[in-house]
Write a protein that holds these residues in place. Structure first.
Motif, PDB file in Angstrom:
ATOM      1  N   THR A   9      24.988  26.505 -57.207  1.00 26.45           N
ATOM      2  CA  THR A   9      24.327  25.288 -56.729  1.00 26.45           C
ATOM      3  C   THR A   9      24.783  24.115 -57.591  1.00 26.45           C
ATOM      4  OG1 THR A   9      22.424  26.587 -56.041  1.00 26.45           O
ATOM      5  CG2 THR A   9      22.089  24.214 -56.280  1.00 26.45           C
ATOM      6  N   LYS A  56      20.499  21.078 -49.513  1.00 26.05           N
ATOM      7  CA  LYS A  56      19.058  20.792 -49.595  1.00 26.05           C
ATOM      8  C   LYS A  56      18.905  19.293 -49.386  1.00 26.05           C
ATOM      9  CE  LYS A  56      16.500  22.730 -52.737  1.00 26.05           C
ATOM     10  NZ  LYS A  56      15.850  23.060 -54.033  1.00 26.05           N
ATOM     11  N   HIS A  92      11.505  22.969 -55.249  1.00 25.27           N
ATOM     12  CA  HIS A  92      11.876  24.090 -56.112  1.00 25.27           C
ATOM     13  C   HIS A  92      12.462  25.280 -55.331  1.00 25.27           C
ATOM     14  CE1 HIS A  92       7.780  25.136 -54.798  1.00 25.27           C
ATOM     15  NE2 HIS A  92       8.225  26.376 -54.858  1.00 25.27           N
ATOM     16  N   ASP A  93      12.425  25.246 -53.992  1.00 26.87           N
ATOM     17  CA  ASP A  93      12.966  26.376 -53.219  1.00 26.87           C
ATOM     18  C   ASP A  93      14.481  26.485 -53.408  1.00 26.87           C
ATOM     19  OD1 ASP A  93      10.500  27.127 -52.209  1.00 26.87           O
ATOM     20  OD2 ASP A  93      10.718  25.943 -50.371  1.00 26.87           O
ATOM     21  N   GLU A  94      14.917  27.673 -53.717  1.00 29.24           N
ATOM     22  CA  GLU A  94      16.343  27.903 -53.974  1.00 29.24           C
ATOM     23  C   GLU A  94      17.138  27.908 -52.668  1.00 29.24           C
ATOM     24  OE1 GLU A  94      19.311  31.288 -55.890  1.00 29.24           O
ATOM     25  OE2 GLU A  94      17.147  31.559 -56.007  1.00 29.24           O
ATOM     26  N   THR A  96      19.662  29.435 -50.437  1.00 28.36           N
ATOM     27  CA  THR A  96      20.219  30.771 -50.262  1.00 28.36           C
ATOM     28  C   THR A  96      21.012  30.792 -48.970  1.00 28.36           C
ATOM     29  OG1 THR A  96      18.222  31.498 -49.116  1.00 28.36           O
ATOM     30  CG2 THR A  96      18.312  31.921 -51.492  1.00 28.36           C
TER      31      THR A  96
END
Length: 98
Positions: A9, A56, A92-94, A96
């Motif tokens: 990321t 994101k 804060h969500d990763e 993926t």
């Protein structure tokens, strides 16, 4: 990065924001809404027969959406396309693979 895997990321760049901007209308049409903001925050990339970008995007004060955008190879001269997306994400969500 292993072949076919996603990169680490990274913070969004001006280039990533430009890619996100190019699919904003596609996402708004699918969700039948207009987003008050559309700020790319971070991204991962995956090399395939072109590039998948997992981005994101901040779409409201505390609301994020993850978008997967496919960018074909340069010689194909095609605009980026929205492949998939996940709504109602938090900061804060990763990111993926999806």
């Amino acid at each position: 990065m292993m072949c076919g895997g996603t990169s680490a990321t990274k913070p969004a760049t001006a280039e990533i924001q430009k890619i996100a901007d190019q699919v904003k209308s596609q996402l708004e049409e699918k969700e039948n809404t207009k987003f008050p903001m559309f700020n790319a925050v971070e991204f991962k990339s995956q090399i395939v027969a072109g590039t998948n970008y997992f981005i994101k995007v901040q779409v409201d004060k505390d609301v994020f959406t993850h978008v997967r955008v496919f960018q074909s190879l340069p010689h194909e001269n095609k605009a980026p396309t929205l492949s998939s997306y996940q709504t109602n994400k938090a900061k804060h969500d990763e990111l993926t693979y999806f």
